[in-house]
Design a protein around this motif. Structure first.
Motif, PDB file in Angstrom:
ATOM      1  N   HIS A  10       0.859  -1.193   0.000  1.00  0.00           N
ATOM      2  CA  HIS A  10       0.000   0.000   0.000  1.00  0.00           C
ATOM      3  C   HIS A  10       0.889   1.235   0.000  1.00  0.00           C
ATOM      4  O   HIS A  10       2.094   1.140   0.214  1.00  0.00           O
ATOM      5  CB  HIS A  10      -0.950   0.017   1.212  1.00  0.00           C
ATOM      6  CG  HIS A  10      -0.253   0.181   2.533  1.00  0.00           C
ATOM      7  ND1 HIS A  10       0.185  -0.880   3.305  1.00  0.00           N
ATOM      8  CD2 HIS A  10       0.096   1.295   3.236  1.00  0.00           C
ATOM      9  CE1 HIS A  10       0.760  -0.422   4.406  1.00  0.00           C
ATOM     10  NE2 HIS A  10       0.730   0.890   4.391  1.00  0.00           N
ATOM     11  N   ALA A  35     -11.491   0.357   4.864  1.00  0.00           N
ATOM     12  CA  ALA A  35     -11.144   0.189   6.281  1.00  0.00           C
ATOM     13  C   ALA A  35     -10.849   1.546   6.905  1.00  0.00           C
ATOM     14  O   ALA A  35     -10.615   2.545   6.198  1.00  0.00           O
ATOM     15  CB  ALA A  35      -9.946  -0.743   6.435  1.00  0.00           C
ATOM     16  N   VAL A  50      -8.568   3.755   4.639  1.00  0.00           N
ATOM     17  CA  VAL A  50      -7.956   2.883   3.637  1.00  0.00           C
ATOM     18  C   VAL A  50      -8.873   2.838   2.413  1.00  0.00           C
ATOM     19  O   VAL A  50     -10.055   2.492   2.531  1.00  0.00           O
ATOM     20  CB  VAL A  50      -7.753   1.452   4.178  1.00  0.00           C
ATOM     21  CG1 VAL A  50      -7.058   0.588   3.124  1.00  0.00           C
ATOM     22  CG2 VAL A  50      -6.946   1.493   5.474  1.00  0.00           C
ATOM     23  N   ARG A  52      -9.406   1.596  -1.722  1.00  0.00           N
ATOM     24  CA  ARG A  52      -8.952   0.530  -2.615  1.00  0.00           C
ATOM     25  C   ARG A  52      -9.633   0.627  -3.963  1.00  0.00           C
ATOM     26  O   ARG A  52     -10.823   0.949  -4.056  1.00  0.00           O
ATOM     27  CB  ARG A  52      -9.304  -0.810  -1.981  1.00  0.00           C
ATOM     28  CG  ARG A  52      -8.869  -1.956  -2.840  1.00  0.00           C
ATOM     29  CD  ARG A  52      -9.434  -3.269  -2.369  1.00  0.00           C
ATOM     30  NE  ARG A  52      -9.241  -4.217  -3.460  1.00  0.00           N
ATOM     31  CZ  ARG A  52      -9.890  -5.352  -3.571  1.00  0.00           C
ATOM     32  NH1 ARG A  52     -10.761  -5.721  -2.659  1.00  0.00           N
ATOM     33  NH2 ARG A  52      -9.657  -6.130  -4.598  1.00  0.00           N
ATOM     34  N   TRP A  57      -3.992   0.116  -3.114  1.00  0.00           N
ATOM     35  CA  TRP A  57      -4.415   0.393  -1.747  1.00  0.00           C
ATOM     36  C   TRP A  57      -3.745   1.683  -1.285  1.00  0.00           C
ATOM     37  O   TRP A  57      -2.514   1.768  -1.261  1.00  0.00           O
ATOM     38  CB  TRP A  57      -4.012  -0.754  -0.816  1.00  0.00           C
ATOM     39  CG  TRP A  57      -4.619  -2.080  -1.170  1.00  0.00           C
ATOM     40  CD1 TRP A  57      -4.285  -2.888  -2.231  1.00  0.00           C
ATOM     41  CD2 TRP A  57      -5.682  -2.752  -0.473  1.00  0.00           C
ATOM     42  NE1 TRP A  57      -5.084  -4.020  -2.228  1.00  0.00           N
ATOM     43  CE2 TRP A  57      -5.939  -3.966  -1.162  1.00  0.00           C
ATOM     44  CE3 TRP A  57      -6.423  -2.448   0.673  1.00  0.00           C
ATOM     45  CZ2 TRP A  57      -6.921  -4.873  -0.736  1.00  0.00           C
ATOM     46  CZ3 TRP A  57      -7.395  -3.358   1.091  1.00  0.00           C
ATOM     47  CH2 TRP A  57      -7.636  -4.551   0.384  1.00  0.00           C
ATOM     48  N   VAL A  59      -3.606   4.617   1.859  1.00  0.00           N
ATOM     49  CA  VAL A  59      -3.956   4.926   3.238  1.00  0.00           C
ATOM     50  C   VAL A  59      -3.760   6.421   3.428  1.00  0.00           C
ATOM     51  O   VAL A  59      -2.695   6.957   3.107  1.00  0.00           O
ATOM     52  CB  VAL A  59      -3.074   4.138   4.228  1.00  0.00           C
ATOM     53  CG1 VAL A  59      -3.463   4.467   5.663  1.00  0.00           C
ATOM     54  CG2 VAL A  59      -3.181   2.638   3.964  1.00  0.00           C
ATOM     55  N   ARG A 137       2.174 -10.947   5.242  1.00  0.00           N
ATOM     56  CA  ARG A 137       0.749 -10.990   5.585  1.00  0.00           C
ATOM     57  C   ARG A 137       0.326 -12.205   6.409  1.00  0.00           C
ATOM     58  O   ARG A 137      -0.655 -12.147   7.146  1.00  0.00           O
ATOM     59  CB  ARG A 137      -0.107 -10.899   4.326  1.00  0.00           C
ATOM     60  CG  ARG A 137      -0.041  -9.516   3.694  1.00  0.00           C
ATOM     61  CD  ARG A 137      -1.191  -9.300   2.749  1.00  0.00           C
ATOM     62  NE  ARG A 137      -2.490  -9.403   3.396  1.00  0.00           N
ATOM     63  CZ  ARG A 137      -3.084  -8.407   4.042  1.00  0.00           C
ATOM     64  NH1 ARG A 137      -2.506  -7.251   4.140  1.00  0.00           N
ATOM     65  NH2 ARG A 137      -4.257  -8.605   4.621  1.00  0.00           N
ATOM     66  N   PHE A 143      -7.237  -5.629   6.279  1.00  0.00           N
ATOM     67  CA  PHE A 143      -6.168  -4.818   5.689  1.00  0.00           C
ATOM     68  C   PHE A 143      -4.896  -4.976   6.515  1.00  0.00           C
ATOM     69  O   PHE A 143      -3.900  -5.526   6.041  1.00  0.00           O
ATOM     70  CB  PHE A 143      -6.603  -3.351   5.604  1.00  0.00           C
ATOM     71  CG  PHE A 143      -5.488  -2.440   5.184  1.00  0.00           C
ATOM     72  CD1 PHE A 143      -4.912  -2.556   3.929  1.00  0.00           C
ATOM     73  CD2 PHE A 143      -4.990  -1.487   6.066  1.00  0.00           C
ATOM     74  CE1 PHE A 143      -3.855  -1.730   3.551  1.00  0.00           C
ATOM     75  CE2 PHE A 143      -3.944  -0.658   5.691  1.00  0.00           C
ATOM     76  CZ  PHE A 143      -3.372  -0.789   4.443  1.00  0.00           C
TER      77      PHE A 143
END
Ligand code: FE2
Length: 358
Positions: A10, A35, A50, A52, A57, A59, A137, A143
């Motif tokens: 992101h 988010a 957030v 998308r 992505w 932020v 991840r 997210f």
């Protein structure tokens, strides 16, 4: 070590008013909100939205209190990119490789968890006051830990992924940062443009692109070059106070539809110089798109030995002449529109002159 970074996870922008910035990116560029993190989710210091679209992505973060050091970042740079977060298979390996290669650590590897799972992150400093957060991840469902799902559907604009992210660095610092990306993240020198490629009678710049082995991560790095007038890169450095992110290139699967949508949404693009289309088709040859629609929408075209690309650049997306957005569609070409640089310089210089910075 095989490839260290997989892709951009992101991009985080620090902004003065994340609520309004989120509205702008949703309404102008078609992003959906997915988010949120803020006082309602237990973070009393900062808010983050957030957004998308496709695999892009963003932020948007704002500090809530005057003592937050992020305010100093904002005072210096204005709204802009603070973090180009990179997805990696192994945070600990990526972090120790980068630090061994000379990267300044910003956050040691740590596991962050909540009820949706866990991720492992770490961070290093890059040019200016920009950082790279590494994200592993580990099957995390949302997210990132700390964020809560907060859905506001977006209208979409056909944008699919981040094609490249460009950094502007200070005079004579480009080669240093090219070496730095090789040593720390294993990104190698992909292509270079010197000041003969990218100059007009008045101003110039040099550019080198570093990329991951699979070319998924591509970071062009620009530095100002001497000309009779101030380089647009120097104008950026002056406005941003330090090196920083100049533009984010977002890929479209149908650039005609995307640009038509963005123009209807009120996004401001750089004006295409008069006469640009007069000899364009001679230079780039046949394209699949309708040439009439391309010139109507002011979309730029360039060709290399592998194919062609279509692209267009927004005007700065905040009041300082710093960050802007590029929309790009590739038809085989893996380059960056060298043939358009010269054509566009005329427009960029006009805008610089209007700002009193040429
Ligand atoms: Fe670009």
């Amino acid at each position: 070590m095989s490839q260290i970074v997989d892709k951009v996870h992101h991009v985080e922008l620090v902004v003065g008013n994340a609520k309004q910035a989120a509205y702008y990116y949703r309404k102008a560029f078609g992003f959906g909100q997915v988010a949120y993190r803020g006082p309602e989710t237990g973070d009393r210091e900062r808010v983050s939205y957030v957004l998308r679209q496709g695999d892009i992505w963003l932020v948007l973060t704002t500090p809530l209190h005057h003592l937050d050091p992020l305010n100093i970042w904002l005072t210096l740079h204005g709204d802009g990119v603070r973090d180009i977060a990179l997805e990696v298979a192994d945070v600990d390996a990526a972090f120790s490789h980068a630090v061994a290669g000379g990267a300044v650590p910003k956050a040691e590897p740590a596991t962050r968890k909540d009820d949706m799972g866990e991720v492992r992150t770490a961070a290093i400093a890059t040019y200016g006051e920009v950082i790279h957060t590494f994200v592993q991840r580990m099957d995390y469902k949302g997210f990132l830990p700390g964020f809560r799902p907060s859905e506001v559907p977006g209208a979409g604009a056909g944008l699919t992924f981040i094609d490249h992210i460009v950094g502007n660095v200070e005079d004579r610092q480009m080669d240093r940062w090219v070496d730095w990306y090789d040593r720390t993240l294993g990104l190698d020198r992909f292509v270079s443009y010197d000041d003969k490629d990218i100059s007009t009678e008045f101003t110039a710049l040099r550019s080198t692109v570093v990329a991951s082995a699979d070319r998924v991560v591509k970071f062009p790095l620009n530095e100002p070059a001497a000309g009779r007038r101030k380089s647009q890169i120097q104008e950026y450095i002056d406005a941003n106070v330090t090196a920083g992110v100049q533009h984010i290139a977002l890929a479209s699967r149908d650039i005609i539809a995307t640009i038509a949508t963005l123009r209807a949404n009120g996004v401001e693009f750089l004006a295409v110089p008069r006469g640009y289309y007069d000899n364009l088709w001679q230079r780039v040859g046949e394209v699949q798109e309708d040439p009439g629609r391309l010139s109507e929408l002011g979309i730029l075209v360039d060709r290399d030995d592998k194919g062609y690309l279509l692209q267009l650049f927004t005007r700065p997306v905040q009041d300082r002449p710093t960050l802007f957005i590029e929309i790009i569609q590739r038809r085989g070409s893996n380059s960056f529109g060298k043939g358009n640089f010269k054509a566009l310089f005329e427009t960029i210089e006009q805008e610089q002159a209007h700002r009193g910075n040429l």
